[in-house]
Structures are given as structure tokens and as C-alpha cells.
Design a protein around this motif. Sequence first.
Motif, PDB file in Angstrom:
ATOM      1  N   MET A  81       3.768   6.494  29.728  1.00  0.00           N
ATOM      2  CA  MET A  81       2.834   5.648  28.995  1.00  0.00           C
ATOM      3  C   MET A  81       1.466   5.615  29.672  1.00  0.00           C
ATOM      4  N   GLY A  82       0.430   5.514  28.816  1.00  0.00           N
ATOM      5  CA  GLY A  82      -0.947   5.421  29.296  1.00  0.00           C
ATOM      6  C   GLY A  82      -1.649   6.753  29.428  1.00  0.00           C
ATOM      7  N   ARG A  83      -0.930   7.866  29.206  1.00  0.00           N
ATOM      8  CA  ARG A  83      -1.543   9.191  29.358  1.00  0.00           C
ATOM      9  C   ARG A  83      -1.928   9.755  27.993  1.00  0.00           C
ATOM     10  N   SER A  84      -2.986  10.524  27.987  1.00  0.00           N
ATOM     11  CA  SER A  84      -3.475  11.110  26.742  1.00  0.00           C
ATOM     12  C   SER A  84      -2.574  12.251  26.298  1.00  0.00           C
ATOM     13  N   PRO A  85      -2.616  12.619  25.015  1.00  0.00           N
ATOM     14  CA  PRO A  85      -1.778  13.731  24.523  1.00  0.00           C
ATOM     15  C   PRO A  85      -2.016  15.044  25.273  1.00  0.00           C
ATOM     16  N   GLN A  86      -3.272  15.309  25.703  1.00  0.00           N
ATOM     17  CA  GLN A  86      -3.541  16.564  26.405  1.00  0.00           C
ATOM     18  C   GLN A  86      -2.867  16.599  27.766  1.00  0.00           C
ATOM     19  N   ILE A  87      -2.887  15.467  28.484  1.00  0.00           N
ATOM     20  CA  ILE A  87      -2.208  15.405  29.778  1.00  0.00           C
ATOM     21  C   ILE A  87      -0.698  15.518  29.591  1.00  0.00           C
ATOM     22  N   ILE A  88      -0.170  14.846  28.569  1.00  0.00           N
ATOM     23  CA  ILE A  88       1.265  14.955  28.272  1.00  0.00           C
ATOM     24  C   ILE A  88       1.634  16.401  27.973  1.00  0.00           C
ATOM     25  N   SER A 135       3.491  16.667  21.534  1.00  0.00           N
ATOM     26  CA  SER A 135       2.917  15.722  22.488  1.00  0.00           C
ATOM     27  C   SER A 135       2.105  14.681  21.740  1.00  0.00           C
ATOM     28  N   MET A 136       2.220  13.450  22.172  1.00  0.00           N
ATOM     29  CA  MET A 136       1.438  12.357  21.607  1.00  0.00           C
ATOM     30  C   MET A 136       1.095  11.377  22.728  1.00  0.00           C
ATOM     31  N   PHE A 137       0.416  10.315  22.387  1.00  0.00           N
ATOM     32  CA  PHE A 137      -0.026   9.373  23.407  1.00  0.00           C
ATOM     33  C   PHE A 137       1.168   8.743  24.124  1.00  0.00           C
ATOM     34  N   GLY A 138       1.335   9.080  25.393  1.00  0.00           N
ATOM     35  CA  GLY A 138       2.363   8.481  26.216  1.00  0.00           C
ATOM     36  C   GLY A 138       3.764   9.016  26.016  1.00  0.00           C
ATOM     37  N   MET A 139       3.979   9.976  25.099  1.00  0.00           N
ATOM     38  CA  MET A 139       5.331  10.450  24.801  1.00  0.00           C
ATOM     39  C   MET A 139       5.335  11.952  24.533  1.00  0.00           C
TER      40      MET A 139
END
Length: 428
Positions: free
Chosen positions: A54-61, A86-90
Amino acid sequence: MIENIISLSLRNRFLVLLVAAGLFAWGIYSVRINKIDAIPDLSENQVIVFTEWMGRSPQIIEDQVTYPLVTNLQGLPQVKYVRGTSMFGMSFVYVIFQDATDIYWARERVLERLNYASRLLPEGVAPTLGPDGTGVGHILWYTLDAPGMDLGEQRAIQDWYVKFALQNVQGVSEIASFGGFQKQYQVTVNPNRLTYYGLSTQEVIQSIRANNNEAGGRKFEMSDIGYIIKTNGYLKSIEEIENIPVKTINTIPVKIRDIATVQMTGETRLGIFDLNGEGEVAGGIVVMRYGENADEVIRNVKKKMEEVAKGFPQGMKFNIVYDRSTLIEESISSIKTTLIEEMIVVSLVVIIFLLHWRSAISIIIQIPITLATSFILLNAFGISSNIMSLTGIALAIGVIVDNGIIMSENAYKNLSHRYSELNPETEK
């Protein structure tokens, strides 16, 4: 070869009748144990790997979670392809296996590979497997009808009472909770006060974690009596969190209440569940395990709900908003009616056109035997009784009768020709 089979059958008519009766009885038993569903399960044979950060952007995920998992799961045996989202936090990774692959064997292979792939992920990130269900596994949705009760209380009852009870039902893979608020203590830090006292956010977090812990002691004996020492350190109220010391300045402790505000609230939500425009509700989704009997699982879940409802607070009850058993019963009932009507119509047509009761009976008796035998094959191949399979059986009734008519007409023609050869005077 066909002539030999016919000849053998004619010489052993009692054995043929015995085999037919045995197949019919076996077929009746197969009908009783055949799995029932409204629609066929045409979903892919897949294993889902879910990772939360949680808290990470889709690109980082994508870069740090999804990509390492996808590249490491591609080399598994009997895998058709691997998809990642990939999506926000997941992160979601879908491992698609061959259709003939056993789903639990596939899950074991994925778990083995995850033991290695987890080392490539950031610290604190742990991938987990999704439920062993299918794309059509959502068989029942329910909400908790509790007028006047807080949504947080409803969600707590769902997560800590209802969910665990319904998960014990045979054939249920998961009870997915939705709606309401997941209660949590929320500490809102004032950055100006942090700067004033020379503290960091990490120091506040470490102080709360260190004070939310229960440590064990030891056993000692005194006057021939044994005592066990332990400490109760779990935080249980807002006041306890507010009184946690973070730092000492000139013998004066700086507590959480001096630098932050503590409140009981709900976890941040990405959406809500509204029922019929009347407001938010909390409830759950019953996910059926792979290869189970949908009709039987729904009946067992409803029976379990009656037991669970006895422990509800006053005024609370279950409200079923989606129930596939209704669709199953109506679909199967419609197909059964169609099958009976077809059998009656076909039997009347055969009797009228042949005008020979022995030939007609020999053809009509094939219909129930063939239908019962078809359920033996359905069970052998793991196919449930649904709209598609039963419709195919209904369409095949005409083929069954056609073959019987052709064989009867051919037998009657050959017998007539043979009779005329043996009795030429009768022919004249």
C-alpha cells in the motif's frame, strides 16, 4: 464386426437385458449424484497471486513486484501463459495452466516458485495465493440487515464472527467481506510539534509498536505454590495510545497526545457498497471451491446461516441479495420439463408411424436407458448438469429414435424377405 455383435446379442438376449437394466440403474444413481449448476464453468484453469504494498504507485508496483513475479513464474510446467496487472498499492499475477492440469497440483508448483521469488521483492512485501475458486465461483451474496447499528460494528461482526463460521461449510473456498468500515486507531501527527520537539515520524511509529506488545515472564514457586508472570501490553483504548512516551526532555516525557491526535476511525476505503440506493451496508460474498456442486454448497451455506443468525445481536439478520440457487432451480426445471415433453412427443410419433407395438416399445425403451447412461459419462468427465449439457441431451433424443427406427425397419425388411424365401406359396 457389427454383424457379430448383433448375432451375439440375439443369442444372449437375457444377458443384453441384464446389462441394459444395470446401465439404467447406474444411470439413475449418477443422476442423483451429478453436480448441478445453472451455467457451465468455462473459466480458465488459473492460479492468482496477489501482492499488497500500500501507498506505492502503479509504476513502482509494476517494476518491483509484478515484473519479478511474472518472470519467475513463467517457467512452471504445464503453464500456458502468465498475465500481470499492477494498480495503486496492489499487484495481481494470473498463472494460466493447461486445462487438464489438476488445480491443487498447480497451486503447489506456484507456491514452490514463490519461495524463491519472494527474495527478489522489497522488504515486507509478501505475495499470497488467491482462493481456489473459479470465475463463476461467486454463488451467493449477502448483507447484514441491522437498522441503527454502526457500519464499523457490522463489519466487525462480519469479519470476526460470520466469516469464520461460514468458511467451515464444505465446498466454500472463501468468504470475501465487503462494505462497512474496518476499525483502526488512527494517529494524526502534527508536523509543527514534531519539529518543535525534534522528533521524526519513524520515532513515533517505533514508540507505538514497542508499547503494543505482550511479553511473557517465567514461573516461580513460593510457599509450594507456582506463579506464572506475564505482562499485558496490548493497547486497548485511545487513552493508552495518547499516554505512550516518545521522548524525554529535561526529565519531562513527550507523549503521543503532545504531538498527535488519536481517534478511532475506519480504514481508508476505495469504494462503498450501496444496496438499492438506501444506504451503505456490510456483508460478504460466498466463493465456491473449484469443482464443487453449486446447488449443494448453497443449501449448506443457507443452513449454516440459520445457525449463525442465532448468535446475532438483537435486530440483526441476514439479507441475501444474490442467490444462484434460484437460477439453478428454474433452469434445471425448465430443461427437465422440455425433456419430458420431448420424450412423450417422440414416443407418440413412433407409435403412430410404426403402428407396431413391439417395434415401438423396442425403440421407446432406448430413450430412458440412453438418457440415464449419459449421466454416467457426465460424471466420468466431471461435467455438471447445466443449461448447456441438458440441452445437448434433449437435442440427442431425436438421434436416438432415428437410429432405433432405422434398425427396426431394417430388421423388419430382412425378416419379411427371409420369410418370403422360406414360404414362397404364402407370397403367391
